[in-house]
Design a protein around this motif. Structure first.
Motif: not given
Length: 218
Positions: A42, A44, A65-66, A91, A93, A101-103, A106, A109, A114
């Motif tokens: 992961f 972050p 995650c961004e 999010h 994906h 990546l999950y936009q 966080i 999330l 995770t």
């Protein structure tokens, strides 16, 4: 440090925090985590970091995650990676072969994303938060990581009064006081990197230390 702050930085491409090369501490110390190749890692607040490419090259499945959509899109375009995009709750994906990546935020999330990770890498996340918000992020990170999860944390420390962050100064004392409840902590390295950071020199920052920590989720 509202979301709009980061969106504006990316929109104007004021992304001095983005490193053009893979972080030297990552290259030097990642193997100390002794992870199987197919480990889920992961990352972050991942931005468009090339460090994710390094992790994928080790055989890992990278989950990032961004917050900013442009950062995620630039990661795939800059690295000429084809991807698919789907919605997962709040999010977006973005998926390619080894990098997912999950936009979005966080703090929202889903933990299911995770729940199977066994490692993490934080180079630009902890130092992105001012001290007033940093502990909240640290608790959120801990809540997303399963017990036994190991990770590499990279921080910067300098006299905070000499420069308005981000990146913000994170001292070894802060790490011990705020992370030790949730993580076992081992200091791997600490070195002066001022000469390699012209922005800090220009602002007359007297010293700049980069540190690497090995963390294990309790």
């Amino acid at each position: 440090m509202e979301p709009g702050f980061w969106h504006e930085k990316w929109q104007q491409q004021q992304i001095g925090f983005h490193q053009q090369d893979i972080n030297p501490f990552l290259v030097k110390y990642w193997q100390q985590l002794a992870l199987p190749a197919d480990t889920q890692v992961f990352v972050p607040l991942c931005g468009k970091s090339l460090d994710m490419c390094f992790l994928a090259e080790q055989g890992h499945q990278v989950i990032g995650c961004e917050l900013n959509e442009l950062a995620v899109q630039q990661f795939f375009s800059d690295n000429q990676l084809e991807m698919t995009q789907t919605a997962v709750g709040e999010h977006q994906h973005y998926q390619t072969e080894q990098i997912s990546l999950y936009q979005g935020d966080i703090f929202t999330l889903p933990k299911a994303i995770t729940q199977d990770v066994t490692a993490f890498y934080d180079r630009a996340a902890l130092i992105a938060w001012p001290e007033s918000m940093r502990a909240q992020y640290a608790k959120q990170l801990a809540s997303l990581l399963p017990s036994g999860c190991v990770g590499l944390l990279v921080t910067l420390d300098y006299p905070q009064e000499s420069l308005i962050g981000p990146p913000f100064a994170v001292s070894p004392t802060w790490v011990e006081q705020h992370l030790s409840e949730d993580f076992d902590i081992e200091v791997l390295a600490s070195q002066d990197v001022l000469a390699e950071n012209p922005r800090f020199i220009k602002k007359a920052v007297p010293w700049l230390n980069e540190a690497a920590y090995l963390l294990k989720r309790k």
